[in-house]
Design a protein around this motif. Structure first.
Motif, PDB file in Angstrom:
ATOM      1  N   SER A 174      23.196 -37.173  -4.700  1.00  0.00           N
ATOM      2  CA  SER A 174      21.776 -37.532  -4.743  1.00  0.00           C
ATOM      3  C   SER A 174      21.079 -36.909  -5.947  1.00  0.00           C
ATOM      4  O   SER A 174      19.871 -36.971  -6.054  1.00  0.00           O
ATOM      5  CB  SER A 174      21.099 -37.058  -3.464  1.00  0.00           C
ATOM      6  N   TYR A 175      21.840 -36.284  -6.823  1.00  0.00           N
ATOM      7  CA  TYR A 175      21.355 -35.595  -8.027  1.00  0.00           C
ATOM      8  C   TYR A 175      20.636 -34.291  -7.715  1.00  0.00           C
ATOM      9  O   TYR A 175      20.759 -33.332  -8.450  1.00  0.00           O
ATOM     10  CB  TYR A 175      20.446 -36.477  -8.893  1.00  0.00           C
ATOM     11  N   ALA A 176      19.835 -34.264  -6.641  1.00  0.00           N
ATOM     12  CA  ALA A 176      19.168 -33.034  -6.215  1.00  0.00           C
ATOM     13  C   ALA A 176      18.430 -32.340  -7.354  1.00  0.00           C
ATOM     14  O   ALA A 176      18.563 -31.152  -7.560  1.00  0.00           O
ATOM     15  CB  ALA A 176      20.184 -32.077  -5.580  1.00  0.00           C
ATOM     16  N   LEU A 177      17.645 -33.098  -8.099  1.00  0.00           N
ATOM     17  CA  LEU A 177      16.800 -32.473  -9.123  1.00  0.00           C
ATOM     18  C   LEU A 177      15.610 -31.820  -8.435  1.00  0.00           C
ATOM     19  O   LEU A 177      15.108 -32.337  -7.444  1.00  0.00           O
ATOM     20  CB  LEU A 177      16.306 -33.530 -10.106  1.00  0.00           C
ATOM     21  N   PHE A 214      25.420 -33.380  -7.640  1.00  0.00           N
ATOM     22  CA  PHE A 214      25.362 -33.940  -6.300  1.00  0.00           C
ATOM     23  C   PHE A 214      25.196 -35.443  -6.347  1.00  0.00           C
ATOM     24  O   PHE A 214      24.661 -35.990  -7.302  1.00  0.00           O
ATOM     25  CB  PHE A 214      24.198 -33.317  -5.522  1.00  0.00           C
TER      26      PHE A 214
END
Ligand code: ATP
Ligand code: MG
Lengths: 290, 366
Positions: free
Chosen positions: B84-87, B82
């Motif tokens: 936003s990286y969505a970690l 994603f």
């Protein structure tokens, strides 16, 4: 222009110190102002009766003026009151969060037709002065035969706190990045797993905050507890404290009342201190771009 | 072996919000398809349709010979990175990477081994036990990549994974990405609005506008033979010069000079003429084509200078990239180019006018 001007710097250093000093004096005054009544109550609970009623006031009692008698006079029944309050408050809080959180999540994430209307209704409900509901509720309690039943308190406490819980949690869920949930779905979480393992852990600070508010409300509530519960062994703390009487009607038992107040407040203080770090902490930090 | 196929894919959110309209695409194993387009053109929506995060209004997503329309995102065997990286913020880096494998009941030892080797490849082994909040942007980006790579999925989906990095890091990660995905030999769909990324990374580029694929071709073709005016103006920096010119007979009038129209496009009354700034140079004595003009703006890029030139006897403007060591007069200079490097577009439908000399149609439906 860029040459360092050391005298000025040291002067400004001094100024900062002054500012800090002023700040701390202000903080101290503020704290004293807010906590003075509580401190007075605490002192009163440890003073012997003569010291309590003495004129001029005894602000700093000598060791001989201290006693634990007021606490001991409360007797074992007081533990029962605390237990009653704990049961009622805890259950209200749990039910409130367990119903409010899913509702808030649905309102935040699903595109429900008439969502605005639902929200406005929720808001309006939270605007009612709850004391006005009291007579109607009394009828309801009678109708269902719930007098002297914990449910008579748990249900209204939950209902009164639900609107705020829903509104606060909803705005929290809206701030929770949708990408996280999408990412979880792509990773293979089922909806239930996603809610339980991804959304819930991130929601804990908001749950704790709203939960504590509900708990405090339920713990301190007086009117409902006074009317719906009449049996002595089921009374909650605020009612019990208010009903502590002296040997005669002319005698106000300041000491025992103060002691009961202190004991009744302690659990709340412990609770807030325990969860304080959770409230302050922003657990979502790091999910998305910094 | 897997082929990702999109068939007449359409997504409609509201009567007038249709971010994806009738998209047909095929991505084979080892192919790197980039969806390139301006903000809001439906790139992310298309990617989410492939991932199964949105249901298509019409059309199909197919993987191999399976229709995926009714398959949940988690069962599609696709990994997505994603923007936003969505970690997951409450899990450590290692847990973040391992979580998809755990959900698929991969044996513990194998998880350990796979997480270990991916972490090593992306140089994040030392970050294993940190929470995402304790990572820098670039490190988060690598963790997000690791989370996708470790799954060894059938398809990789990436939504602007580099847009949050600074320019220098982006260049570096771009190279890494290229190598990483060449090794994988899986279909990759990559979303970006950065044309440099699209050009350098992909084996195929789909240029999107308003939910419609404008051109689907190799990066070099997109650059040399843009299918229409939009692609021409969107790809390439600085932007292509696009001028609407009046035609007389077989000549298009550019200021005082009549440009010969290429054979095969007939004799329209007006035409859109396109020319990349980098195709223009200063005219020398022997050149037959000379466009006189006045410089009214100079932008210095270091490597070259971008001159904005007003063509003599007209209000037409041309921008030209000139090496900084060349000499020219501000008040009057002469520009030239090789005619093959010019592009012609129809002023009505804005499509490329195929000249008979061009070997191959540019917007072949691959
Ligand atoms: N869930 C949704 N509901 C309604 N409209 C949406 C929804 N998701 C996207 N859109 C609309 O679809 C259009 C395309 O959005 P999309 O996110 O695909 O753009 P994008 O090409 O990824 O842009 P960017 O480069 O800015 O990320 C936008 O106009 C957006 O408003
Ligand atoms: Mg996007």
């Amino acid at each position: 222009m860029t040459v360092a001007q050391s005298p000025e710097q040291s002067a400004s250093g001094l100024q900062i110190n002054w500012q800090r000093l002023a700040l701390w004096i202000g903080v101290l005054a503020m704290v004293l102002f807010c906590l003075a009544p509580a401190l007075w109550q605490l002192l009163t609970s440890f003073k012997v009766n003569e010291a309590i009623t003495a004129i001029p006031n005894v602000y700093f009692p000598s060791p001989s003026q201290l006693t634990l008698d007021h606490y001991l006079s409360l007797g074992w029944i007081f533990w029962r009151y605390i237990a009653n309050s704990a049961i009622v408050s805890l259950l209200s809080t749990v039910v409130c969060l367990a119903t409010g959180a899913p509702a808030a999540y649905a309102l935040a994430r699903l595109r429900i037709p008439g969502e605005r209307i639902i929200l406005v209704c929720v808001l309006i409900v939270s605007l009612f002065p709850y004391v006005l509901l009291f007579l109607g509720l009394l009828e309801v309690v009678r109708l269902f035969g719930l007098g002297n039943n914990y449910l008579a308190l748990i249900v209204p406490y939950t209902g009164i706190n639900l609107p705020l819980t829903i509104l606060v949690l909803r705005s929290f869920f809206q701030k929770l990045p949708q990408d996280l949930e999408d990412s979880a779905k792509v990773d293979g979480y089922t909806t239930a797993q996603m809610l339980w393992q991804i959304v819930l852990p991130l929601t804990i600070p908001a749950l704790v905050t709203t939960g504590i508010l509900t708990f405090i409300f339920a713990w301190n509530e007086f009117i409902f507890a006074l009317t719906f519960i009449t049996r002595d062994t089921m009374k909650t703390i605020p009612v019990a404290v208010a009903q502590i009487g002296g040997a005669s009607i002319y005698e106000v038992p300041y000491g025992p009342i103060a002691a009961a107040t202190v004991l009744g407040t302690l659990p709340l203080i412990l609770l807030v201190l325990c969860f304080q770090r959770r409230i302050v902490q922003g657990i979502t930090a790091g999910a998305v771009k910094g | 072996m897997s082929t990702l196929q999109l068939k007449s894919l359409r997504k409609q959110f509201a009567p007038d919000v249709i971010p994806v309209k009738d998209v047909n695409l095929t991505v084979e194993d080892g192919e790197f398809l980039t969806l390139l387009g301006p903000s809001g053109c439906g790139k992310s929506t298309l990617l989410r349709l492939i991932a199964g995060l949105e249901q298509p209004t019409a059309g199909e997503v197919r993987l191999g010979d399976q229709n995926l329309n009714r398959v949940a995102p988690g069962d599609r065997n696709m990994a997505m990175v994603f923007q936003s990286y969505a970690l997951y913020p409450h899990m450590t880096v290692a847990e973040n990477i391992a979580t998809a494998l755990k959900l698929r009941d991969v044996p513990k030892a194998e998880i350990q081994q796979r997480v270990g080797s991916v972490s090593e490849k992306l140089a994040i082994t030392h970050l294993r036990d940190r929470k995402p909040s304790k990572l820098s942007g670039g490190q988060r980006q690598r963790v997000a990549l690791a989370r996708a790579l470790v799954r060894e999925p059938a398809v990789f989906l990436l939504d602007e994974p580099l847009s949050n990095l600074d320019a220098l890091l982006r260049e570096q990660v771009r190279e890494d990405l290229k190598q990483l995905f060449e090794e994988q030999q899986k279909p990759v769909v990559y979303v970006t609005h950065d044309q440099t990324e699209a050009m350098t990374l992909s084996s195929k580029v789909a240029v999107l506008l308003d939910g419609v694929v404008q051109q689907l071709a190799e990066p070099s073709l997109i650059y040399t033979q843009p299918a229409n005016r939009f692609v021409a103006s969107f790809v390439g920096s600085p932007q292509m010069n696009l001028l609407t010119l009046k035609c007389e007979g077989d000549r298009a009038q550019l200021g005082p000079v009549g440009l010969p129209l290429p054979t095969g496009i007939g004799s329209p009354s007006t035409v859109i003429f396109g020319l990349r700034p980098e195709a223009i140079r200063l005219a020398q004595a022997g050149d037959s084509l000379k466009i006189p003009g006045q410089v009214f703006l100079v932008e210095n890029f270091g490597r070259e200078q971008l001159l904005s030139v007003r063509v003599e006897n007209s209000d037409l403007k041309l921008r030209a990239l000139i090496p900084p060591d060349q000499h020219w007069e501000r008040d009057r200079l002469e520009l030239t180019w090789t005619p093959e490097q010019s592009h012609w577009f129809d002023p009505q439908n804005e499509q490329r006018l195929e000249t008979s000399s061009a070997a191959q149609p540019a917007h072949s439906s691959l």
